[in-house]
Design an enzyme around this catalytic site. Structure first.
Site, PDB file in Angstrom:
ATOM      1  N   ASP A  10       0.781  -1.273  -0.021  1.00 48.01           N
ATOM      2  CA  ASP A  10       0.081  -0.067   0.033  1.00 48.01           C
ATOM      3  C   ASP A  10       0.986   1.183  -0.056  1.00 48.01           C
ATOM      4  O   ASP A  10       2.090   1.047   0.262  1.00 48.01           O
ATOM      5  CB  ASP A  10      -0.833  -0.010   1.034  1.00 48.01           C
ATOM      6  CG  ASP A  10      -1.747   1.452   1.578  1.00 48.01           C
ATOM      7  OD1 ASP A  10      -2.557   1.545   0.259  1.00 48.01           O
ATOM      8  OD2 ASP A  10      -1.678   1.947   2.522  1.00 48.01           O
ATOM      9  N   SER A  11       0.243   2.386  -0.165  1.00 51.12           N
ATOM     10  CA  SER A  11       1.199   3.728  -0.133  1.00 51.12           C
ATOM     11  C   SER A  11       1.562   3.922   1.326  1.00 51.12           C
ATOM     12  O   SER A  11       2.448   4.856   1.420  1.00 51.12           O
ATOM     13  CB  SER A  11       0.176   4.629  -0.476  1.00 51.12           C
ATOM     14  OG  SER A  11      -0.721   5.120   0.347  1.00 51.12           O
ATOM     15  N   CYS A  74      -4.350  -1.453  -2.006  1.00 48.21           N
ATOM     16  CA  CYS A  74      -4.317  -0.027  -2.003  1.00 48.21           C
ATOM     17  C   CYS A  74      -5.830  -0.014  -3.302  1.00 48.21           C
ATOM     18  O   CYS A  74      -5.194  -0.254  -4.353  1.00 48.21           O
ATOM     19  CB  CYS A  74      -3.171   0.463  -2.334  1.00 48.21           C
ATOM     20  SG  CYS A  74      -3.138   2.294  -3.045  1.00 48.21           S
ATOM     21  N   GLU A 153      -2.310   8.932   8.086  1.00 48.49           N
ATOM     22  CA  GLU A 153      -0.838   8.676   8.045  1.00 48.49           C
ATOM     23  C   GLU A 153      -0.296   9.303   9.398  1.00 48.49           C
ATOM     24  O   GLU A 153       0.867   9.241   9.716  1.00 48.49           O
ATOM     25  CB  GLU A 153      -0.227   9.220   6.735  1.00 48.49           C
ATOM     26  CG  GLU A 153      -0.789   8.115   5.516  1.00 48.49           C
ATOM     27  CD  GLU A 153       0.307   7.087   5.531  1.00 48.49           C
ATOM     28  OE1 GLU A 153       1.432   6.934   5.828  1.00 48.49           O
ATOM     29  OE2 GLU A 153      -0.312   5.870   5.161  1.00 48.49           O
ATOM     30  N   CYS A 185     -11.035   2.845   0.080  1.00 45.53           N
ATOM     31  CA  CYS A 185      -9.596   3.532   0.099  1.00 45.53           C
ATOM     32  C   CYS A 185      -9.308   2.551   1.423  1.00 45.53           C
ATOM     33  O   CYS A 185      -9.928   2.439   2.513  1.00 45.53           O
ATOM     34  CB  CYS A 185      -9.304   4.755   0.577  1.00 45.53           C
ATOM     35  SG  CYS A 185      -7.775   5.380   1.004  1.00 45.53           S
ATOM     36  N   HIS A 187      -7.181   3.133   3.679  1.00 44.05           N
ATOM     37  CA  HIS A 187      -6.874   3.763   4.935  1.00 44.05           C
ATOM     38  C   HIS A 187      -8.236   4.248   5.856  1.00 44.05           C
ATOM     39  O   HIS A 187      -8.040   4.445   6.775  1.00 44.05           O
ATOM     40  CB  HIS A 187      -6.196   5.057   4.575  1.00 44.05           C
ATOM     41  CG  HIS A 187      -4.903   5.170   4.354  1.00 44.05           C
ATOM     42  ND1 HIS A 187      -4.557   4.455   3.125  1.00 44.05           N
ATOM     43  CD2 HIS A 187      -3.956   5.541   4.832  1.00 44.05           C
ATOM     44  CE1 HIS A 187      -2.907   4.685   3.207  1.00 44.05           C
ATOM     45  NE2 HIS A 187      -2.774   5.499   4.218  1.00 44.05           N
TER      46      HIS A 187
END
Ligand code: DGL
Length: 278
Positions: A10-11, A74, A153, A185, A187
């Site tokens: 994932d990012s 992701c 994040e 998403c 996240h």
């Protein structure tokens, strides 16, 4: 029987929602996770650039870790690169969009659903196509939520600021009359409480994590690539390897808070301009 690990990326921290579901469903499998925190967020980047990153990380997982399957944990990278990765690599590549859509269309009662995601994901049209293919009778309302990923994040999942942003970004979905909302998403499940407070109790929130883990299990079983629990018990605990392109101390600390005790250490990786790594 196949002892090679499962690779996933994932990012940043978002894919940990999928890693959690995977560890819970397949505790016997070894796992290698790459969080590309040096290059997050992917959402605002051109899809071609995200595709290049996804290709590089997949190549790293295949060449350095000999993974038997890659999970693109992701949505932005799944939207940008899934087809290309499947064409370029021999190992099976699993994305998060189709599993999420399966859960979404199964959950709706009034036939009107919502999807939220990054600017890249929503702009790509991937969800619009996937929902139409899964059930043409379902009405879909989409919204991009720029800024949500940055809060996660930073480890800020429940602040007044994220609540204010959610009120603004989710207003069109609240007015649309959806009964089910897919967190498109990886996240966003970390913001589930805030999102649910804003959307109201009547709207069911769906994430792709569990359904993706089920899809991985089905593929491994079909290919005969799974690792039987008895094997794992004989070998001791499964190993989980956590790799970050950003600050590893931050990845270890925040990652452990978000995922749980399995995230006990993190290793660094550096990407080079020529597509290689160190
Ligand atoms: N977790 C990623 C996704 O599912 C996105 C994040 C980002 O913008 O970096 O789309």
């Amino acid at each position: 029987m196949d002892r090679r690990p499962i690779g996933m990326f994932d990012s940043g921290f978002g894919g940990l929602t999928v890693a959690r579901a995977l560890i819970d469903l397949l505790p016997e499998e070894d796992l290698v996770y790459v969080g590309d925190t040096a290059r997050y967020p992917y959402g605002p980047r051109p899809l071609a650039e995200v595709r290049r990153f996804a290709h590089q990380i997949t190549r790293y997982l295949v060449e350095e870790h000999q993974v038997k399957l890659v999970i693109v944990a992701c949505n932005t990278a799944s939207a940008a690169a899934l087809d290309e990765l499947r064409r370029s690599f021999e190992v099976p590549v699993v994305g998060v969009i189709d599993p999420g859509v399966r859960s979404l269309v199964a959950a709706t009662r009034n036939g009107h659903v919502g999807v939220i995601g990054t600017v890249g994901t929503i702009g790509s049209g991937a969800y619009q196509r996937a929902v139409a293919a899964a059930d043409p009778g379902v009405k879909l309302t989409c919204a991009a939520c720029p800024g949500f990923v940055e809060f996660v994040e930073r480890g800020e999942t429940d602040s007044d600021q994220v609540h204010v942003l959610a009120e603004r970004l989710l207003a069109p979905l609240r007015e649309a009359g959806i009964d089910t909302l897919l967190l498109g998403c990886t996240h966003y499940p970390f913001l589930a409480r805030t999102i649910s407070d804003v959307m109201g109790r009547d709207v069911v929130l769906v994430s792709s994590a569990d359904e993706t883990a089920f899809s991985v299990r089905a593929q491994l079983t079909a290919l005969g690539h799974d690792r039987p629990p008895a094997e794992m018990r004989a070998a001791g605990r499964a190993t989980h390897t956590w790799i970050s392109s950003g600050d590893v101390a931050t990845f270890r600390a925040l990652g452990r808070r978000l995922l749980g005790p399995e995230l006990d250490d993190a290793r660094p990786i550096m990407w080079a301009e020529d597509g290689s790594w160190r």
